[in-house]
Write a protein that holds these residues in place. Sequence first.
Motif, PDB file in Angstrom:
ATOM      1  N   ARG A   6      41.865  92.496  21.714  1.00 13.13           N
ATOM      2  CA  ARG A   6      42.330  93.872  21.417  1.00 13.13           C
ATOM      3  C   ARG A   6      41.301  94.775  21.811  1.00 13.13           C
ATOM      4  O   ARG A   6      40.342  94.754  21.716  1.00 13.13           O
ATOM      5  N   ALA A   8      40.469  98.795  21.147  1.00 13.13           N
ATOM      6  CA  ALA A   8      40.954  99.657  20.070  1.00 13.13           C
ATOM      7  C   ALA A   8      40.497 101.117  20.095  1.00 13.13           C
ATOM      8  O   ALA A   8      39.598 101.444  19.371  1.00 13.13           O
ATOM      9  N   PRO A   9      40.831 102.078  21.126  1.00 12.96           N
ATOM     10  CA  PRO A   9      40.526 103.249  21.116  1.00 12.96           C
ATOM     11  C   PRO A   9      40.706 104.315  20.168  1.00 12.96           C
ATOM     12  O   PRO A   9      41.660 104.118  19.576  1.00 12.96           O
ATOM     13  N   SER A  10      39.882 105.428  19.972  1.00 18.31           N
ATOM     14  CA  SER A  10      40.291 106.577  19.281  1.00 18.31           C
ATOM     15  C   SER A  10      40.753 107.471  20.026  1.00 18.31           C
ATOM     16  O   SER A  10      40.028 107.715  21.112  1.00 18.31           O
ATOM     17  N   GLU A  42      43.198 103.665  17.161  1.00 18.02           N
ATOM     18  CA  GLU A  42      42.551 104.125  15.853  1.00 18.02           C
ATOM     19  C   GLU A  42      42.372 105.593  15.651  1.00 18.02           C
ATOM     20  O   GLU A  42      41.454 106.229  15.938  1.00 18.02           O
ATOM     21  N   VAL A 201      39.547  98.826  10.424  1.00 16.20           N
ATOM     22  CA  VAL A 201      39.120  97.657  11.583  1.00 16.20           C
ATOM     23  C   VAL A 201      39.347  96.148  11.044  1.00 16.20           C
ATOM     24  O   VAL A 201      40.028  95.459  11.720  1.00 16.20           O
ATOM     25  N   ARG A 215      33.971  93.922  22.026  1.00 17.67           N
ATOM     26  CA  ARG A 215      33.620  95.291  21.874  1.00 17.67           C
ATOM     27  C   ARG A 215      32.136  95.389  22.302  1.00 17.67           C
ATOM     28  O   ARG A 215      31.475  94.497  22.624  1.00 17.67           O
ATOM     29  N   LEU A 219      28.184  98.129  18.413  1.00 21.20           N
ATOM     30  CA  LEU A 219      28.814  97.752  17.039  1.00 21.20           C
ATOM     31  C   LEU A 219      28.383  96.309  16.337  1.00 21.20           C
ATOM     32  O   LEU A 219      28.682  95.863  15.574  1.00 21.20           O
TER      33      LEU A 219
HETATM   34  N1  GLU Z   1      37.800 102.768  17.648  1.00 17.70           N
HETATM   35  C1  GLU Z   1      36.588 102.200  17.961  1.00 17.70           C
HETATM   36  C2  GLU Z   1      35.918 102.977  18.728  1.00 17.70           C
HETATM   37  O1  GLU Z   1      36.648 103.543  19.757  1.00 17.70           O
HETATM   38  C3  GLU Z   1      36.653 100.711  18.155  1.00 17.70           C
HETATM   39  C4  GLU Z   1      35.882  99.980  17.425  1.00 17.70           C
HETATM   40  C5  GLU Z   1      36.078  98.293  17.731  1.00 17.70           C
HETATM   41  O2  GLU Z   1      36.264  97.964  18.875  1.00 17.70           O
HETATM   42  O3  GLU Z   1      36.007  97.564  16.469  1.00 17.70           O
HETATM   43  O4  GLU Z   1      34.584 102.927  19.058  1.00 17.70           O
END
Ligand code: GLU
Length: 286
Positions: A6, A8-10, A42, A201, A215, A219
């Motif tokens: 996946r 998962a952008p904000s 996200e 998450v 990712r 992280l």
């Molecule tokens: N929403 C997070 C970001 O934009 C993604 C974190 C993830 O991939 O776990 O950095």
Amino acid sequence: MTFRTRFAPSPTGPLHLGHAYSALLNSDLAREAGGEFLLRIEDIDRARSKPEWEMQIYDDLHWLGLVWPDPVMRQSDRLPVYEAALDRLWDRGLLYSCTCRRADIAAAIAAPQEGSLPLGPDGLIYPGTCRHARPRTGPRPRDLPLRLDLSTAVADGHEFRFRETGEHPGDVIFDKPDLIRDVGDIVLSRRDMGTSYHLSVVLDDAAQEISHVVRGGDLFEATRIHVLLQDLLDLRTPIYHHHRLIRDEAGKRLAKRDDARAIALYRSEGRSPADIRAMVRLEAGP
Ligand code: GLU
């Protein structure tokens, strides 16, 4: 289990080259494995998330050639799921409310500690000021941040592990003293969100049955928090793949504010998706 990744952008700003690399790598790995690539928005940070950024994300990712199944999961639709998990942890006596501001935390740490303040993947490592200051019985407080009481939550001698397949592959193993030293009592519910990045998450990756979390390497340290939460909430731990970060000419990691490297800007200059792949040093796509 299906190989499923996946992105998962904000939706709090434009996607830049670093996002493009992450999204393309997620999609490439899923395709190579005959699996599935999902998109998740996200947007729990309601103050900073904007519908126009979300639209731009769909547009940029389509332009890059990515496809994903509908409907797209959006975190703002899932608050009841996060609430239920918090209720579970609260009912087990593992959460406490906290009134400390950042300055209070820094002051409490600075007193016994000379020099730099201890920093974990979630900010300053909490010194525990509120840990025993407020009742943990009755209804879960909604108007205050909630922290996880690590000492109570984790049994002595309990070992956690996850499989890493990214830049530094191998099994990552850690235990309670590691968490107490490097992570501390993290906030699981923020006052203004009613949840937190870490809690959401973990619940979303489980709900979407993500087999491989691909990712950025920034992280990597936070993954220990995620594996701890999976353990506490009886969720499967996926395989993790932390990839290299895309940096600017000065070697600094790209951030949302690096509008100069926004995908939208490269598009407006007439660059192609193949140009973007070349810029992030990814082999040609399908
Ligand atoms: N929403 C997070 C970001 O934009 C993604 C974190 C993830 O991939 O776990 O950095």
